[in-house]
Design an enzyme around this catalytic site. Structure first.
Site, mmCIF file in Angstrom:
data_model
loop_
_atom_site.group_PDB
_atom_site.id
_atom_site.type_symbol
_atom_site.label_atom_id
_atom_site.label_comp_id
_atom_site.label_asym_id
_atom_site.label_seq_id
_atom_site.Cartn_x
_atom_site.Cartn_y
_atom_site.Cartn_z
ATOM 1 N N GLY A 1 0.821 -1.197 0.000
ATOM 2 C CA GLY A 1 0.000 0.000 0.000
ATOM 3 C C GLY A 1 0.858 1.251 0.000
ATOM 4 O O GLY A 1 2.070 1.187 0.223
ATOM 5 N N CYS B 1 5.429 -5.618 1.930
ATOM 6 C CA CYS B 1 5.666 -4.189 1.695
ATOM 7 C C CYS B 1 5.045 -3.326 2.813
ATOM 8 O O CYS B 1 5.574 -3.298 3.917
ATOM 9 C CB CYS B 1 5.180 -3.786 0.315
ATOM 10 N N MET B 2 3.935 -2.637 2.569
ATOM 11 C CA MET B 2 3.273 -1.893 3.637
ATOM 12 C C MET B 2 2.900 -2.829 4.780
ATOM 13 O O MET B 2 3.027 -2.486 5.962
ATOM 14 C CB MET B 2 2.029 -1.197 3.092
ATOM 15 N N PHE C 1 9.533 3.897 2.708
ATOM 16 C CA PHE C 1 9.779 3.804 4.150
ATOM 17 C C PHE C 1 10.448 2.466 4.443
ATOM 18 O O PHE C 1 10.316 1.511 3.671
ATOM 19 C CB PHE C 1 8.474 3.927 4.940
ATOM 20 N N HIS D 1 8.255 -7.378 -3.188
ATOM 21 C CA HIS D 1 7.022 -7.940 -3.739
ATOM 22 C C HIS D 1 7.270 -9.345 -4.293
ATOM 23 O O HIS D 1 7.739 -9.494 -5.421
ATOM 24 C CB HIS D 1 6.484 -7.038 -4.859
ATOM 25 N N GLU E 1 5.138 -11.329 -5.397
ATOM 26 C CA GLU E 1 4.254 -11.548 -6.545
ATOM 27 C C GLU E 1 4.766 -10.848 -7.800
ATOM 28 O O GLU E 1 4.200 -11.020 -8.892
ATOM 29 C CB GLU E 1 2.840 -11.061 -6.234
#
Length: 366
Positions: free
Chosen positions: A219, A246-247, A291, A331, A333
């Site tokens: 996200g 990730c997020m 981040f 990621h 994916e």
């Protein structure tokens, strides 16, 4: 039509307009992927950002129905060196220019993207705007300085209601912070019964869905902008196997007591090497984040580093010492990027299967 990219420090890049003829504000970032511009445009993690592609030729294979990573693009602008107006590919259904026009996204080409990328690497990401207006740079700089950075990106890109992707396998709740379609595809390919829920779903609401495992999606923005998600993760941690991407990785870290920080210019591209410490293997990964988890903040937590970035040593993966929970900053994916890390979905589902053998959290006792 002429266009300009104006940065908050007063730097101006002149070029030509394609896509929507308008002006738009955003955080200016760069992506080093050589292909996959359609997936980049449709990745919800770019919401609020003006994306610069470092590869010089963009648009040459057009746009098709099948390669979208979300229902629509969320970028605030697109910067390229050379824009191909006449794509050539057997899968082409639409030009890049028409796609940007369709979703009111401005683009600028004939820009020295190498110079722009070097500037971002030297001074860090900064606010900017794309405009086709002939107004003075000074007037736009005032607007840039008075325009605050976005803090509500996740609420803009997350699903507004619960929906399911039925399967005969384990039930996985996918918490959508701006999830790419690739995550859902990987789970569906493994026959998972997936239920996608909004970012602000509570732990109690997730429990009522009776999941076998939890996936926290990617996200946009700062993970600290969604404290309700951190509270939710704390409420379910240890009850089900958990996989953060990730997020989701950053939120998992915050929920466990670690801290995050904004990076100078982030990682965005399909060629980032990551070392897995348990196997001493290096994987080439797809990344998109601004981040990172602060390594010194892990000291008083139950987290340990599982993966690290080869280029700068930042944390790329975490594992919980007590619970069936782990996360990666990149990621697995891909889309776009290499599929080296797809095994992580299998590892997560193995964890789910083992957990189901050991405990039944829904057993009714009298």
């Amino acid at each position: 039509m002429q266009a300009r990219l104006i940065l908050e420090d007063g730097t101006v890049f002149e070029g030509k307009s394609f896509g929507a003829a308008k002006h738009s504000f955003g955080e200016v970032v760069f992506n080093t992927s050589m292909t996959g511009y359609q997936e980049v445009l449709s990745d919800p993690s770019y919401c609020g950002q003006i994306v610069t592609m470092t590869y010089p030729l963009i648009g040459n294979y057009g746009v098709n129905r099948d390669d979208f990573e979300s229902i629509r693009p969320f970028v605030h602008g697109f910067v390229v060196r050379e824009h191909c107006e006449v794509p050539s590919n057997f899968r082409n259904q639409q030009t890049l220019d028409s796609l940007l026009k369709e979703y009111e996204i401005p683009g600028i080409y004939d820009v020295d993207t190498r110079k722009l990328t070097r500037k971002i690497r030297q001074f860090g990401t900064m606010k900017g705007m794309i405009t086709t207006s002939s107004e003075s740079v000074e007037s736009f700089l005032e607007q840039l300085k008075s325009t605050p950075n976005m803090t509500n990106q996740i609420s803009l890109v997350s699903t507004k209601s619960v929906f399911s992707s039925p399967g005969r396998g384990p039930r996985i709740v996918l918490v959508d912070f701006g999830s790419k379609h690739g995550i859902l595809r990987e789970l569906a390919n493994r026959h998972c019964d997936v239920i996608v829920v909004p970012y602000n779903t509570t732990a109690a609401e997730i429990l009522r869905l009776r999941p076998d495992g939890i996936v926290l999606s990617n996200g946009p923005g700062d993970p600290k902008d969604v404290p309700e998600a951190i509270e939710m993760i704390q409420g379910i941690l240890g009850r089900f196997p958990l996989f953060g991407i990730c997020m989701g990785h950053q939120l998992f870290a915050l929920a466990c007591g670690a801290d995050t920080e904004k990076m100078k210019f982030g990682h965005r591209g399909g060629n980032h090497p990551v070392k897995e410490w348990a196997t001493n293997r290096t994987f080439i990964t797809s990344q998109n984040h601004g981040f990172a988890v602060k390594e010194e903040s892990l000291t008083e937590t139950d987290l340990e580093v599982s993966h690290s970035a080869v280029n700068d040593g930042t944390i790329e993966g975490l594992r919980h010492k007590k619970f069936d929970a782990f996360s990666v900053q990149y990621h697995p994916e891909a889309a776009p990027g290499p599929y080296d890390s797809g095994y992580l979905f299998d590892r997560f589902l193995d964890m789910v299967a083992e957990h189901k053998k050991e405990v039944n959290p829904y057993a009714i006792t009298r």
